[in-house]
Motif scaffolding. Structure first.
Motif, PDB file in Angstrom:
ATOM      1  N   SER A  89       0.846  -1.187   0.000  1.00 26.06           N
ATOM      2  CA  SER A  89       0.000   0.000   0.000  1.00 26.06           C
ATOM      3  C   SER A  89       0.888   1.245   0.000  1.00 26.06           C
ATOM      4  N   ILE A  90       0.706   2.102  -1.007  1.00 24.02           N
ATOM      5  CA  ILE A  90       1.475   3.339  -1.140  1.00 24.02           C
ATOM      6  C   ILE A  90       0.522   4.523  -1.055  1.00 24.02           C
ATOM      7  N   VAL A 138      -4.858   6.673   7.796  1.00 24.84           N
ATOM      8  CA  VAL A 138      -4.284   6.515   6.461  1.00 24.84           C
ATOM      9  C   VAL A 138      -2.781   6.265   6.569  1.00 24.84           C
ATOM     10  N   THR A 139      -2.117   7.047   7.423  1.00 25.06           N
ATOM     11  CA  THR A 139      -0.670   6.923   7.591  1.00 25.06           C
ATOM     12  C   THR A 139      -0.292   5.563   8.157  1.00 25.06           C
ATOM     13  N   ARG A 140      -0.997   5.133   9.181  1.00 24.54           N
ATOM     14  CA  ARG A 140      -0.693   3.819   9.786  1.00 24.54           C
ATOM     15  C   ARG A 140      -0.954   2.665   8.831  1.00 24.54           C
ATOM     16  N   GLY A 141      -1.897   2.831   7.907  1.00 27.05           N
ATOM     17  CA  GLY A 141      -2.255   1.755   6.989  1.00 27.05           C
ATOM     18  C   GLY A 141      -1.361   1.627   5.770  1.00 27.05           C
ATOM     19  N   ALA A 142      -0.450   2.563   5.578  1.00 31.39           N
ATOM     20  CA  ALA A 142       0.392   2.548   4.377  1.00 31.39           C
ATOM     21  C   ALA A 142       1.715   1.833   4.630  1.00 31.39           C
ATOM     22  N   ASP A 143       2.134   1.041   3.670  1.00 33.76           N
ATOM     23  CA  ASP A 143       3.448   0.405   3.729  1.00 33.76           C
ATOM     24  C   ASP A 143       4.544   1.383   3.337  1.00 33.76           C
ATOM     25  N   LEU A 144       4.201   2.332   2.459  1.00 32.12           N
ATOM     26  CA  LEU A 144       5.151   3.317   1.977  1.00 32.12           C
ATOM     27  C   LEU A 144       4.402   4.632   1.785  1.00 32.12           C
TER      28      LEU A 144
END
Length: 179
Positions: A3-4, A72-78
């Protein structure tokens, strides 16, 4: 799937352009979205950026701005920030995201300098991007990474210049991910 999230200020110019380009270049390698530190929530991409996107065959007319939240920030890999203040904002939202939050220019420099991404597949290499950039941050900091200038309300040339910078960086980064 990786997730980006791409990040800019209003989520109407730079970050949606970067997200659309990444989706186009990466296909099904990643789930790509965008958000803004001070999003003009619900607003579309301005006509000037739509014109730049149209020139490369991408349609951004369905985009609507959304805020960058802790969720949103916590859910992103990058997390790919267009400017240093965007990176700082993302890290304040979720301090654990520090190692997963990079500047677009840092990524482009890593790609252009041929820093090795470990992994046999594009998906594995993509999963190593944040750690690889973090490990090379001191080398990538000289000269300091460039922010993508905000073109908002600055005329077509400013939009075109920002888009060109984003497009060239995303093209090189996507090639680096793919190996």
């Amino acid at each position: 799937m990786t997730s980006i999230v791409t990040v800019c200020t209003g989520n109407i110019c730079r970050s949606p352009a970067a997200a659309l380009l990444l989706r186009d270049y990466l296909g099904d390698l990643a789930e790509v979205s965008s958000a803004g530190t001070h999003a003009l929530e619900g607003h579309p991409i301005p006509d000037q950026m739509l014109a730049a996107l149209d020139r490369v065959g991408l349609d951004g007319r369905a985009h609507r701005a959304r805020p960058l939240t802790g969720e949103v920030t916590r859910g992103a890999d990058l997390i790919i920030a267009m400017a240093g203040d965007h990176r700082a904002f993302a890290v304040r939202q979720a301090p654990a995201a520090l190692k997963r939050t990079v500047l677009l220019d840092e990524l482009a420099r890593a790609a252009r300098e041929g820093i090795v991404l470990e992994g046999a597949s594009a998906q594995e290499r993509l999963g190593q991007v944040a750690a690889t950039v973090a490990a090379h941050r001191t080398t990538l900091a000289d000269p300091p990474p460039q922010d993508v200038p905000d073109p908002y309300r600055r005329g077509q040339r400013a939009y075109d210049d920002a888009f060109t910078m984003i497009h060239d960086a995303v093209r090189d980064v996507a090639a680096w991910f793919r190996g």
